[in-house]
Motif scaffolding. Structure first.
Motif, PDB file in Angstrom:
ATOM      1  N   TYR A 114      -5.358  -0.442  -7.707  1.00 26.91           N
ATOM      2  CA  TYR A 114      -5.619  -0.422  -9.140  1.00 26.91           C
ATOM      3  C   TYR A 114      -5.702  -1.836  -9.721  1.00 26.91           C
ATOM      4  N   VAL A 115      -4.854  -2.737  -9.232  1.00 25.77           N
ATOM      5  CA  VAL A 115      -4.831  -4.104  -9.757  1.00 25.77           C
ATOM      6  C   VAL A 115      -6.080  -4.880  -9.356  1.00 25.77           C
ATOM      7  N   LEU A 116      -6.556  -4.676  -8.110  1.00 24.06           N
ATOM      8  CA  LEU A 116      -7.650  -5.487  -7.586  1.00 24.06           C
ATOM      9  C   LEU A 116      -9.024  -4.855  -7.715  1.00 24.06           C
ATOM     10  N   CYS A 118      -4.841  -3.943   0.325  1.00 19.29           N
ATOM     11  CA  CYS A 118      -4.271  -2.596   0.221  1.00 19.29           C
ATOM     12  C   CYS A 118      -3.545  -2.210   1.506  1.00 19.29           C
ATOM     13  N   LEU A 138      -1.058   1.079  -6.137  1.00 20.96           N
ATOM     14  CA  LEU A 138      -0.890   0.071  -7.184  1.00 20.96           C
ATOM     15  C   LEU A 138      -1.734  -1.169  -6.883  1.00 20.96           C
ATOM     16  N   ARG A 139      -1.741  -1.627  -5.627  1.00 20.52           N
ATOM     17  CA  ARG A 139      -2.531  -2.802  -5.275  1.00 20.52           C
ATOM     18  C   ARG A 139      -4.017  -2.548  -5.503  1.00 20.52           C
TER      19      ARG A 139
END
Length: 500
Positions: free
Chosen positions: A372-374, A405, A369-370
């Motif tokens: 994908y966000v960054l 990450c 998730l981290r």
């Protein structure tokens, strides 16, 4: 015994308290009017308005004192106030979470205290009686708590576990000192605060104050600032000057952390008195809090690398609250492992068993998730830097996303749900770990939810709802959460103990 069957008023000295509040606002208005008006404005208008506000500021406190009354009628506390706009509040005594005594600097000078009532549906400031003498306030607090206890005894036969251990008579005489902070303890607490937030808070205050007085300064010293430009100052800044500014920022941040910590926690003491927890703390704004043990919903322990080095954590005790009400919580700083165990035993009358059922979170999902966000903004920026030949910033951007990450993965490794027959423990965080402890019988609802992407991976999130708010954790295996979901629901249904 104190009689509140008829309407009572505050101490007559509360008139001076109201006068001070009005005069303070008047002085700010007068200074703003004098220094903020233009040259063509008639000063007589300002003087006339100031005199009019002064008369109102002197007369209004007498009216506020006369029309502010309170009394106990049946099982309700009635507070009436207001001159032109009347306001009447009826507070059921059974809804009162705690009765707190506070005292700011002006109240200390006038030898007055304020009584704040915390309920599950209102903020304390909405239920405040600001001008009582201490002796009356203590009697008033004891009377309200006696009424509350008697109502609860009639309405339920289930008592707090502490009562079951020793009985009501012995519980009332039970008094146990738990924690007192000396100045060295305060220094340790200040050292482990969020200094970045403290530094930016000080910077914000300075910048805000400068914008308020900028016109006044330029009026008297306009020639000095006429040719000054911040862009020029920044362009001539050297590495040494930047280093000096950074050092000043760090020193100011440490001083702000120390001052705010001492002001908040000076004279901190925590004790168990009967079926209550009593706290006292504060330098300029003194606060005395008395929390019924049966009203506590959960305890939250927070730490950081410095606190772990000093071997203590900060505990937050949560009572029932409504949405948006943040007053029904109390912080206990500098909790050693022994104090943490004592708090759990005193509040919940038990410790989590050594054989806990642990459900770990899926760490890779946190890192995914981290990423994908960054990934899109950071990698796009890195590509732009590479295109223009700026390789150092590009490498730094890649290192930032790699570290973020990795940090998310470590957080996921530390995220878990632990349960036994009576307690639920939520754990999360790597550098800044958080542990939440709550009894199963305090649970009001349990919710599991997932997106379409989680459904394909057979993963789910979980949300636990209590009267002190909701706590949730992410990324667990679906079958494991289903088992915990059923277990907790069955325990809540079969439990005959009330959450309040």
């Amino acid at each position: 015994m104190l009689d509140l069957s008829t309407p009572r008023r505050q101490s007559k000295l509360s008139i001076l308290l109201y006068v001070f509040k009005n005069i303070k606002g008047l002085i700010l208005f007068f200074l703003y009017a004098i220094f903020g008006i233009g040259e063509l404005t008639d000063y007589r208008i300002v003087l006339g308005l100031s005199l009019a506000f002064l008369m109102i500021g002197v007369i209004a406190p007498f009216l506020n004192y006369y029309y502010f009354t309170f009394q106990v009628v049946g099982d309700e506390l009635i507070i009436q106030k207001g001159v032109l706009q009347k306001e009447r509040k009826a507070i059921p005594l059974e809804r009162i979470q705690s009765v707190n005594i506070t005292q700011n600097l002006v109240q200390r000078i006038l030898q007055l205290v304020a009584v704040e009532l915390e309920t599950a549906g209102s903020k304390a400031k909405e239920l405040e009686i600001p001008g009582l003498n201490r002796e009356f306030a203590e009697s008033f607090k004891n009377l309200l708590q006696e009424h509350t206890v008697s109502i609860e005894d009639v309405s339920t036969d289930i008592e707090h576990p502490a009562d079951l251990e020793s009985g009501n008579a012995s519980a009332q005489s039970d008094r146990q000192e738990l924690l007192e902070l000396n100045f060295i303890d305060l220094l340790k607490v200040a050292l482990t605060q969020n200094h970045l937030r403290s530094g930016f808070l000080a910077l914000g205050v300075v910048v805000g104050f400068w914008y308020k007085i900028q016109d006044i300064v330029e009026r008297f010293y306009g020639d000095i600032f006429e040719n000054f430009e911040w862009e020029d100052a920044v362009s001539y800044a050297s590495i040494s000057l930047i280093g000096m500014a950074t050092a000043i920022f760090i020193v100011v941040a440490l001083l702000v952390s120390l001052v705010t910590t001492v002001n908040k926690y000076y004279g901190f003491s925590l004790r168990k008195s009967g079926n209550y927890l009593e706290l006292e703390m504060g330098l300029l704004n003194r606060r005395e809090v008395k929390i019924p043990l049966k009203k506590v919903q959960l305890i939250e322990f927070k730490s950081n690398p410095l606190r772990r080095l000093l071997r203590y954590q900060t505990a937050t005790i949560f009572q029932a609250q409504s949405d948006g009400a943040g007053t029904t919580r109390v912080e206990v700083p500098a909790c050693s492992p022994a104090i943490m165990r004592q708090l759990q035993h005193i509040i919940f009358a038990q410790q989590p068993s050594e054989e806990l059922n642990t459900i770990p979170s899926i760490a890779s999902s946190h890192a995914r998730l981290r990423f994908y966000v960054l990934a899109l903004p950071i990698l796009s920026s890195a590509a732009v830097f590479v295109y223009f030949g700026w390789y150092v910033p590009a490498v730094l951007m890649v290192l930032v996303i790699a570290w973020s990450c990795f940090n998310a993965f470590k957080d996921g490794q530390r995220t878990a749900i632990q349960t036994d027959n009576s307690m639920i423990i939520l754990k999360k965080g790597w550098l800044f770990p958080i542990k939440v402890i709550m009894p199963v019988y305090k649970m009001q609802a349990i919710e599991k939810w997932r997106s379409i992407f989680l459904k394909r991976r057979r993963q789910t999130h979980i949300q636990l709802h209590t009267a002190a708010g909701s706590r949730g954790l992410r990324y667990f295996k679906e079958d494991q959460i289903a088992q915990v979901y059923n277990q907790i629901n069955n325990q809540v249904i079969t439990s005959n103990r009330g959450w309040m």
